[in-house]
Design a protein around this motif. Structure first.
Motif, mmCIF file in Angstrom:
data_model
loop_
_atom_site.group_PDB
_atom_site.id
_atom_site.type_symbol
_atom_site.label_atom_id
_atom_site.label_comp_id
_atom_site.label_asym_id
_atom_site.label_seq_id
_atom_site.Cartn_x
_atom_site.Cartn_y
_atom_site.Cartn_z
ATOM 1 N N LEU A 81 106.576 47.367 88.836
ATOM 2 C CA LEU A 81 106.586 47.243 90.444
ATOM 3 C C LEU A 81 107.339 48.062 91.287
ATOM 4 C CD1 LEU A 81 105.882 45.116 92.822
ATOM 5 C CD2 LEU A 81 107.703 43.809 92.015
ATOM 6 N N SER A 82 108.466 48.277 90.493
ATOM 7 C CA SER A 82 109.277 49.379 91.188
ATOM 8 C C SER A 82 109.222 50.504 91.233
ATOM 9 C CB SER A 82 110.614 49.159 90.578
ATOM 10 O OG SER A 82 111.323 47.860 90.594
ATOM 11 N N PRO A 139 110.173 52.503 96.690
ATOM 12 C CA PRO A 139 111.619 52.303 96.775
ATOM 13 C C PRO A 139 111.888 51.021 97.717
ATOM 14 C CG PRO A 139 111.011 54.383 97.930
ATOM 15 C CD PRO A 139 109.719 53.597 97.494
ATOM 16 N N ARG A 140 111.129 50.330 98.414
ATOM 17 C CA ARG A 140 111.563 49.124 98.939
ATOM 18 C C ARG A 140 111.184 48.083 97.945
ATOM 19 N NH1 ARG A 140 108.083 47.691 103.952
ATOM 20 N NH2 ARG A 140 109.552 45.759 103.782
ATOM 21 N N LEU A 199 111.837 48.711 94.546
ATOM 22 C CA LEU A 199 113.206 48.848 93.902
ATOM 23 C C LEU A 199 114.412 48.349 94.390
ATOM 24 C CD1 LEU A 199 114.256 50.286 91.344
ATOM 25 C CD2 LEU A 199 114.522 52.278 92.832
ATOM 26 N N ALA A 200 114.337 48.435 95.808
ATOM 27 C CA ALA A 200 115.610 48.030 96.262
ATOM 28 C C ALA A 200 115.839 46.343 96.354
ATOM 29 C CB ALA A 200 115.975 48.254 97.815
ATOM 30 N N LEU A 201 114.446 45.542 96.437
ATOM 31 C CA LEU A 201 114.535 44.278 96.288
ATOM 32 C C LEU A 201 114.855 43.841 94.861
ATOM 33 C CD1 LEU A 201 113.740 41.708 98.105
ATOM 34 C CD2 LEU A 201 111.341 42.151 97.161
ATOM 35 N N VAL A 202 114.061 44.547 93.897
ATOM 36 C CA VAL A 202 114.377 44.006 92.604
ATOM 37 C C VAL A 202 115.773 44.099 92.302
ATOM 38 C CG1 VAL A 202 113.994 44.543 90.343
ATOM 39 C CG2 VAL A 202 112.212 44.475 91.820
ATOM 40 N N ARG A 203 116.472 45.328 92.666
ATOM 41 C CA ARG A 203 117.897 45.196 92.554
ATOM 42 C C ARG A 203 118.637 44.341 93.085
ATOM 43 N NH1 ARG A 203 118.762 51.872 93.120
ATOM 44 N NH2 ARG A 203 117.749 52.473 91.215
ATOM 45 N N GLU A 204 118.365 44.028 94.415
ATOM 46 C CA GLU A 204 119.094 42.736 95.146
ATOM 47 C C GLU A 204 118.890 41.454 94.292
ATOM 48 O OE1 GLU A 204 117.671 43.250 99.209
ATOM 49 O OE2 GLU A 204 118.706 44.917 99.497
ATOM 50 N N TYR A 205 117.774 41.252 93.861
ATOM 51 C CA TYR A 205 117.449 39.868 93.259
ATOM 52 C C TYR A 205 118.293 39.961 91.910
ATOM 53 C CZ TYR A 205 114.354 37.645 96.061
ATOM 54 O OH TYR A 205 113.598 36.675 97.331
ATOM 55 N N LYS A 206 118.282 41.061 91.158
ATOM 56 C CA LYS A 206 119.135 41.141 90.105
ATOM 57 C C LYS A 206 120.496 40.845 90.137
ATOM 58 C CE LYS A 206 116.001 44.042 87.148
ATOM 59 N NZ LYS A 206 115.953 45.311 86.344
ATOM 60 N N LEU A 214 103.362 42.856 95.326
ATOM 61 C CA LEU A 214 103.385 43.813 96.488
ATOM 62 C C LEU A 214 103.125 42.983 97.899
ATOM 63 C CD1 LEU A 214 101.595 46.832 94.994
ATOM 64 C CD2 LEU A 214 103.908 46.577 95.508
ATOM 65 N N CYS A 215 102.293 42.145 97.678
ATOM 66 C CA CYS A 215 101.966 41.195 98.961
ATOM 67 C C CYS A 215 103.174 40.414 99.432
ATOM 68 C CB CYS A 215 100.647 40.806 99.017
ATOM 69 S SG CYS A 215 99.412 41.887 98.619
ATOM 70 N N HIS A 216 103.624 39.664 98.331
ATOM 71 C CA HIS A 216 104.252 38.508 98.237
ATOM 72 C C HIS A 216 105.504 38.579 97.534
ATOM 73 C CE1 HIS A 216 101.330 36.684 100.677
ATOM 74 N NE2 HIS A 216 100.429 37.074 99.995
ATOM 75 N N PRO A 217 106.359 39.585 97.540
ATOM 76 C CA PRO A 217 107.792 39.832 96.776
ATOM 77 C C PRO A 217 108.405 38.713 96.412
ATOM 78 C CG PRO A 217 107.933 41.066 98.647
ATOM 79 C CD PRO A 217 106.526 40.380 98.922
#
Length: 154
Positions: A117-118, A122-123, A125-132, A72-75
């Protein structure tokens, strides 16, 4: 922090080769310390923490909570390591790597941590989707046949 993590992980495996729990009682000492340590101080040991997911130890839930707190601090430091571990079964799709058997417990641990984490964020979740999506693109590029490109260059 590296030494504390090494002692903690070493104590988990010291008695009779057991990886289930801490025979020396270090979990009770180390887990409160991990909760108090600022998230940025845990960044150097993120790969070691991620690799211990899914070990079946009683402290797995606490380890997931620590990883979520750091993420959460350093995704951008934690999410790529989790996505890489969650995609660990991608190598097993090729006949050249047929002997490779990923540790499904670790894969599930990484997926569960990404889900935790997701959840409700929402932020994240979007970051995880982008990395996937990025990891999927890299995997497709890695498995692409390069022979047509090599003949075109020559």
């Amino acid at each position: 922090m590296l030494r504390v993590a090494a002692l903690w992980f070493g104590s988990r495996e010291s008695a009779n080769g057991s990886k289930n729990g801490s025979p020396l009682g270090c979990d009770e000492e180390v887990l409160p310390l991990l909760r108090r340590v600022p998230a940025w101080k845990l960044l150097p040991v993120v790969p070691q923490l991620v690799s211990r997911l899914g070990s079946g130890a009683p402290a797995d839930a606490e380890l997931t909570a620590v990883l979520v707190r750091v993420a959460l601090c350093h995704p951008h430091h934690v999410v790529p390591a989790l996505v890489a571990l969650a995609n660990g079964s991608a190598l097993a799709a090729d006949e050249l790597t047929a002997q490779f058997r990923p540790d499904t417990a670790k894969l599930e641990g990484a997926k569960n941590t990404l889900d935790a984490l997701s959840q409700g964020r929402p932020r994240c979740l979007a970051l995880v989707r982008e990395y996937k999506a990025l990891a999927s693109g890299y995997l497709q590029l890695a498995w692409a046949d390069a022979k047509p490109l090599m003949t075109a260059v020559m």
